[in-house]
Design a protein around this motif. Structure first.
Motif, short mmCIF file in Angstrom:
data_model
loop_
_atom_site.label_atom_id
_atom_site.label_comp_id
_atom_site.label_asym_id
_atom_site.label_seq_id
_atom_site.Cartn_x
_atom_site.Cartn_y
_atom_site.Cartn_z
N GLN A 161 0.59 -1.25 0.09
CA GLN A 161 0.23 0.23 0.06
C GLN A 161 0.92 1.25 0.24
O GLN A 161 0.42 2.13 -1.08
N PHE A 162 1.55 1.35 0.61
CA PHE A 162 2.28 2.31 1.31
C PHE A 162 3.76 2.47 0.07
O PHE A 162 3.98 3.93 -0.25
N VAL A 163 4.65 1.30 -0.56
CA VAL A 163 5.73 1.11 -0.86
C VAL A 163 5.51 2.33 -2.89
O VAL A 163 5.41 3.29 -3.23
N PRO A 164 3.69 1.74 -3.15
CA PRO A 164 3.61 2.66 -4.31
C PRO A 164 3.06 4.29 -4.53
O PRO A 164 3.18 4.33 -5.00
N LEU A 165 2.38 4.58 -2.36
CA LEU A 165 2.85 5.96 -2.25
C LEU A 165 4.29 6.71 -2.81
O LEU A 165 4.42 8.13 -3.09
N LEU A 166 5.31 5.83 -2.00
CA LEU A 166 6.66 6.58 -2.28
C LEU A 166 7.05 6.75 -3.33
O LEU A 166 7.61 7.40 -3.78
N GLU A 167 6.42 5.23 -4.16
CA GLU A 167 7.88 5.98 -5.67
C GLU A 167 6.08 6.85 -6.81
O GLU A 167 7.37 7.70 -6.56
N GLN A 168 4.97 7.27 -6.27
CA GLN A 168 3.79 8.06 -7.16
C GLN A 168 5.16 9.67 -6.66
O GLN A 168 5.13 9.91 -7.76
N SER A 169 5.52 9.47 -5.82
CA SER A 169 5.57 11.37 -5.11
C SER A 169 7.24 11.26 -5.57
O SER A 169 7.94 12.11 -5.08
N GLY A 170 7.84 10.23 -5.39
CA GLY A 170 9.33 10.16 -5.51
C GLY A 170 10.18 9.94 -4.12
O GLY A 170 11.62 10.32 -4.58
N LEU A 171 9.81 10.41 -3.10
CA LEU A 171 9.87 9.47 -2.03
C LEU A 171 10.82 8.87 -2.12
O LEU A 171 11.77 8.22 -0.93
N ILE A 172 10.78 7.79 -2.27
CA ILE A 172 10.81 6.22 -2.61
C ILE A 172 12.77 6.58 -2.71
O ILE A 172 13.61 6.06 -2.88
N ILE A 173 12.90 7.66 -3.75
CA ILE A 173 14.33 7.79 -3.91
C ILE A 173 15.35 8.07 -2.48
O ILE A 173 16.81 7.43 -1.93
N GLU A 174 14.39 9.17 -1.35
CA GLU A 174 15.01 9.27 -0.37
C GLU A 174 14.97 8.25 1.16
O GLU A 174 15.75 7.02 1.69
N VAL A 175 13.91 7.66 0.66
CA VAL A 175 13.27 6.26 1.80
C VAL A 175 14.19 5.27 1.12
O VAL A 175 14.82 4.53 3.08
N GLY A 176 14.96 4.69 0.39
CA GLY A 176 15.02 4.08 -0.50
C GLY A 176 16.93 4.10 0.27
O GLY A 176 17.76 2.73 -0.03
N ASN A 234 15.30 -4.34 -2.38
CA ASN A 234 13.97 -4.36 -3.07
C ASN A 234 14.73 -2.73 -3.94
O ASN A 234 14.52 -1.66 -3.19
N ILE A 235 14.21 -2.96 -4.89
CA ILE A 235 14.80 -1.79 -5.76
C ILE A 235 14.05 -1.42 -6.15
O ILE A 235 13.66 -1.98 -7.77
N SER A 236 12.93 -0.12 -6.32
CA SER A 236 12.36 0.27 -7.93
C SER A 236 12.98 0.92 -8.45
O SER A 236 13.74 1.58 -8.68
N SER A 237 12.01 1.37 -9.21
CA SER A 237 12.45 1.40 -10.94
C SER A 237 13.02 2.98 -10.58
O SER A 237 13.40 3.37 -10.90
N VAL A 238 11.59 4.05 -9.78
CA VAL A 238 12.20 5.50 -9.75
C VAL A 238 13.98 5.44 -9.41
O VAL A 238 14.08 6.16 -9.72
N GLN A 239 14.25 4.33 -8.30
CA GLN A 239 14.99 5.16 -7.30
C GLN A 239 16.52 4.30 -8.74
O GLN A 239 17.45 4.79 -8.52
N LEU A 240 16.41 3.36 -9.12
CA LEU A 240 17.31 2.99 -10.58
C LEU A 240 17.23 3.65 -11.42
O LEU A 240 17.89 4.13 -11.86
N HIS A 241 16.92 4.56 -11.97
CA HIS A 241 16.77 5.64 -12.64
C HIS A 241 17.04 7.62 -11.83
O HIS A 241 17.05 7.99 -13.23
N ALA A 242 16.81 7.16 -10.91
CA ALA A 242 17.58 8.18 -10.01
C ALA A 242 18.83 8.88 -10.24
O ALA A 242 19.77 7.84 -10.33
N PRO A 243 19.38 10.27 -10.97
CA PRO A 243 20.70 9.91 -10.79
C PRO A 243 21.76 9.42 -9.77
O PRO A 243 22.96 9.22 -10.12
N CYS A 244 20.73 9.97 -8.66
CA CYS A 244 21.93 9.45 -7.28
C CYS A 244 22.77 7.92 -6.80
O CYS A 244 22.97 8.10 -6.40
#
Ligand code: C2E
Ligand code: CA
Ligand code: CA
Ligand code: CA
Length: 279
Positions: free
Chosen positions: A76-91, A118-128
């Motif tokens: 439930q919360f991982v998709p929200l982290l992904e959609q908001s981009g928060l997953i980059i920091e949380v990940g 676990n690595i989400s695609s948003v994280q994988l594609h973040a420049p950092c």
């Protein structure tokens, strides 16, 4: 059709609005989750089929809500982290925390326990992304091969060339790569040769129905044969019964993960499973 549309609108909109409100409240709470220390990791062990030894764990994210009604599962919360981009920091936090814990187990135990993240695609594609891995490895000072990244096919299909380049960089650091939920995607075969994975994780959906659905049994056999032909280790997820483990072992699975071997647990629980509970 118009009438039906109005009716279904009248019937469903209160629920949809409620769900949207809940999601939006949850997202607001998640935003301060890192500063309020509301995230933690639990770990689930993986057992080697031959030695029966625990050789690694998977880190799974958990969330302590500020209010009971904001309790949520990762799906439930991982998709929200992904959609908001928060997953980059949380990940990024997950990577650091998992490496820190891997270093603690390394110091407590003589043996090697790898930690999969676990690595989400948003994280994988973040420049950092690659810098985050480097800094997590550097800070914890673990051998890079104690860290394993779990990726799903869906995160590789978006920009395959870019994903391949990033993963090649990560691989060059000595980090291990696993393809998660294998068998659920649609282009599995090409992804196996294009990326340099070390392990395949058979999706738990196939394991669940392995006795009930003859097709799933055939798929599992095919995945194991293909994985081995390509020199990959094959991990079965969601193993809940002795019968499932015995069957999978007979089929040549290299390791198991699931409630049979252990439910996800706090670091202390894993330590005591590993025989270092008194330290
Ligand atoms: P996943 O990566 O496929 O993780 C395995 C899920 O299966 C976990 O659910 C685990 O608790 C559950 N599981 C393990 N053994 C069994 C079993 O024997 N039977 C059954 N029925 N389930 C089992 P969890 O912890 O709720 O996580 C759900 C998903 O959330 C994960 O699926 C992963 O996609 C995502 N997730 C969790 N932590 C993270 C994270 O740190 N980052 C990202 N990006 N995603 C995460
Ligand atoms: Ca996983
Ligand atoms: Ca999985
Ligand atoms: Ca079953």
């Amino acid at each position: 059709a118009k009438e039906l549309g109005r009716n279904s609108h009248a019937v469903f909109s209160p629920h949809i609005a409620e769900l949207q409100n809940w999601r939006s409240d949850l997202l607001t709470a998640l935003r301060s989750g890192l500063t309020e220390n509301r995230f933690r990791l639990v770990y689930q062990v993986q057992q080697n089929a031959n030695s029966l030894a625990i050789t690694g764990v998977e880190a799974l994210l958990r969330w302590s809500p500020p209010r009971p009604d904001l309790a949520a599962r990762p799906d439930q919360f991982v998709p929200l982290l992904e959609q908001s981009g928060l997953i980059i920091e949380v990940g990024g936090w997950v990577l650091h925390e998992a490496c820190r814990q891997a270093a603690a187990w390394r110091d407590q135990l003589g043996e090697r326990i790898s930690v999969a993240v676990n690595i989400s695609s948003v994280q994988l594609h973040a420049p950092c992304f690659v810098d985050r891995i480097r800094s997590a490895l550097g800070e914890s000072n673990i051998n890079p091969d104690l860290l394993e990244l779990e990726l799903t096919e869906s995160s590789l299909v978006i920009e395959p060339a870019k994903a391949a380049a990033t993963l090649a960089e990560v691989k060059a650091l000595g980090v291990q790569l696993a393809l998660d939920d294998f068998g659920t995607g649609y282009s599995s075969l090409s992804y196996l040769t294009r990326f340099s994975f070390d392990r395949l994780k058979i999706d738990q959906g196939f394991v669940r129905d392995i006795f009930d659905d003859p097709k799933d049994l055939e798929i599992v056999k095919a995945i194991i044969a293909m994985g081995h032909a390509l020199g990959l280790e094959v991990v079965a997820e969601g193993v809940e019964t002795v019968d499932e483990r015995d069957l999978l072992e007979g089929l040549g699975c290299d390791s198991f993960q699931g409630y049979l071997v252990g439910r996800p647990g706090k670091p202390e629980e894993i330590s005591s499973m590993l025989g270092v509970g008194l330290l």
